[in-house]
Design a protein around this motif. Sequence first.
Motif, short mmCIF file in Angstrom:
data_model
loop_
_atom_site.label_atom_id
_atom_site.label_comp_id
_atom_site.label_asym_id
_atom_site.label_seq_id
_atom_site.Cartn_x
_atom_site.Cartn_y
_atom_site.Cartn_z
N UNK A 541 30.84 33.04 40.91
CA UNK A 541 31.74 33.28 42.25
C UNK A 541 31.91 31.63 42.87
N UNK A 542 33.05 31.78 43.82
CA UNK A 542 33.32 30.94 45.15
C UNK A 542 34.25 29.72 43.83
N UNK A 548 37.30 25.91 37.82
CA UNK A 548 38.15 26.17 36.61
C UNK A 548 39.36 27.23 36.37
N UNK A 549 39.53 28.18 37.26
CA UNK A 549 40.68 28.77 36.83
C UNK A 549 42.19 27.70 37.14
N UNK A 562 41.36 33.76 33.83
CA UNK A 562 41.09 33.78 36.23
C UNK A 562 39.26 33.57 35.46
N UNK A 563 38.75 32.20 35.86
CA UNK A 563 37.46 32.00 35.54
C UNK A 563 36.36 33.45 36.35
N UNK A 591 34.39 30.69 31.32
CA UNK A 591 34.51 32.13 30.45
C UNK A 591 34.76 32.50 31.50
N UNK A 592 35.86 33.69 30.74
CA UNK A 592 35.79 35.06 31.54
C UNK A 592 36.20 36.16 30.66
N UNK A 593 34.21 35.59 29.90
CA UNK A 593 34.51 37.17 29.21
C UNK A 593 35.07 36.90 27.87
N UNK A 594 36.23 36.20 27.67
CA UNK A 594 36.96 36.74 26.26
C UNK A 594 37.34 35.19 25.97
#
Length: 644
Positions: A541-542, A548-549, A562-563, A591-594
């Motif tokens: 977060x933050x 990064x995004x 969206x990171x 990463x964003x999980x994907x």
Amino acid sequence: MIDFLFYSSHVSENFYPFGPNNGDTVNPAVDDGSSSVILLNETFQFFGSDHNQLYVNNNGFLTFDQAVSSSYPSMFRSGYDIIAPLWSNWNNAKSGVISYRQVTSGGDLQQATSDINQYFPQLNFTATWVFIATWDNVAFYNMDTDTSFQVVLISDGNQSFVLMNFGRISSVISYLEAGFVTADSMIYFNMLEYSSYTDLTFSSNVNEKGRWVFQTNINYVKGPFLPFGTNNGDTQQYLPSYYYRYYYYYYTYYSVTGTLGFPFFGGKYYQLYIYPKGYLTFPWSVYATPVQFPIYSRNNYIAPFWMLADYIQSAVVSYRQVTSGSVLEQATSDILKYFPELNFTATWVFIVTWNWMEYYPTMGNNTIFQVVLVSDGHLSFIMMNYGNLAPKTQSVQVGYDTFNSTNYFSMPESFQSNITTLSFTSNVNVTGRWVFRTDSCPNNCLLQENFYPFGPNNGDTVNPAADDESSSVILLNETFQFFGSVHNQLYVNNYGFLTFDQPVSSSYSSMFGSGYDTIAPLWSYWNTTKSGVISYRQVTSGSDLQQATSDINQYFPQLNFTATWVFIATWDSVAYGNMDTETSFQVVLISNGNFSFVLLNYGRISSVISNMQAGFVTADSMIYFSILDQISYTDLTFSSNIND
């Protein structure tokens, strides 16, 4: 009616009386011979050296310390004080007479007194000693030629002079020199830069045909210089005009001894390059002509007087490194005088001097300047010292410039006609001296504007300051996908790379064939026990996620990304090996999980690294990218694959 003008004599009317009938001693008629040692009745002063003896060498020159038989003229770098009316392959065994005498009374003294007062009317001079050496009708090599010339030394015990008289000069001479030079080649005059040898009979510097005159008891070096020249231990190079005509990129490479290095606006340097054109760089420069600062290049420049090579006729460049003795004491005293608030003791000084530089259109006017690098390993300074600067018409750059011109200084007179006023100006109230402190790091000289925030103040965990060390296992808050592998942990290895399955302590960069998934921003022999900090953190977060995004959407706008997780590892000002160098770089996993990404950010990179790799590789080496296959490691700071 046709009138014919005949050359009535082989000698000039300016010759002093000579030959056995005038009391001369005759040199042996031996090819490449010399006189025996001649003890002088009075001391003869020659640009700071006092001589009580000399030798008349058959091949057309005088020496003081020993006889020299060489028929191949080599005044410069000979290591001797030399007076050469005309040095060539004369052969009095074939024909001609070489003779000499010294006198302390009589008509020769009267003539010498009259001559010197005519050429130097301000001196009120009375000669007390004269030495005359004459080459009369000597043959060149084995040819039936006749050449005549004479050298006259004159002194009153305090002031000394050299007269060179020229008669008929054969037109078939090759390999010759005329003039004088000191043993260290710092003071010299090459007459053949001003007159063809066949014109010596008719040319002059005193408006008297066939005669050249020089005062030799004076010291032409003026200015706030530290001691220089071979007598002070310098390495020296005499560079004639062809170096400047044909070797535009000629330089002298110098490796700085020891491990302290020279701090220069955020970096430390162990190698430097000396250019005859009047400047230093680290690393090597690609510019053949002076460029006005700021250059915004990938080099550091220190330019006491950077000139265009085409205009330079000749120069003597000398340099040395000092780590003990009176020079350090003088440098310490100077720096404390200019920066009294500092607690400074010099431990290293590097001196480069450009002397007897001659350039068009003011040939014959000696230009001399010097740059001095001073350091205690932490604080550093450059001093630029100026003596005589001959008038010039071409552009000159004076000052300094850094990587990407984050810090630079250009003397206001650079590229202007009044640059020669440097001999009379100063920024430290010492005429002819300019001094600058160079260890500070303003204006982002570490070149880290692209770095994500890092360090303990930003929540980082610091790696142990140990050689061959790594972090403990770092459990990831989100999985990170790496070319088909999914990782839940990683290690930050001190030597500049990440691994996932286990820590790796090897300082020898070997991404390929290692058997590990590896991400290596810059794998080499980094040593945080010497200096620097390695730190890391992961965030979910933050502002780091926001940055990064933004970054990923800028570089991959088609993704709508969206990171949700970021991992940042930073090597900040780390030393290479046991050297006091500083290199900074950073790796960011996003990463964003994907989707997953790797960002590699580079700040200042030391120029003395070896055995390194940068890029990534999978455990089976089937997927990899080696950045250093594309660019030099020193270019990492300025290169990119995303135009950022």
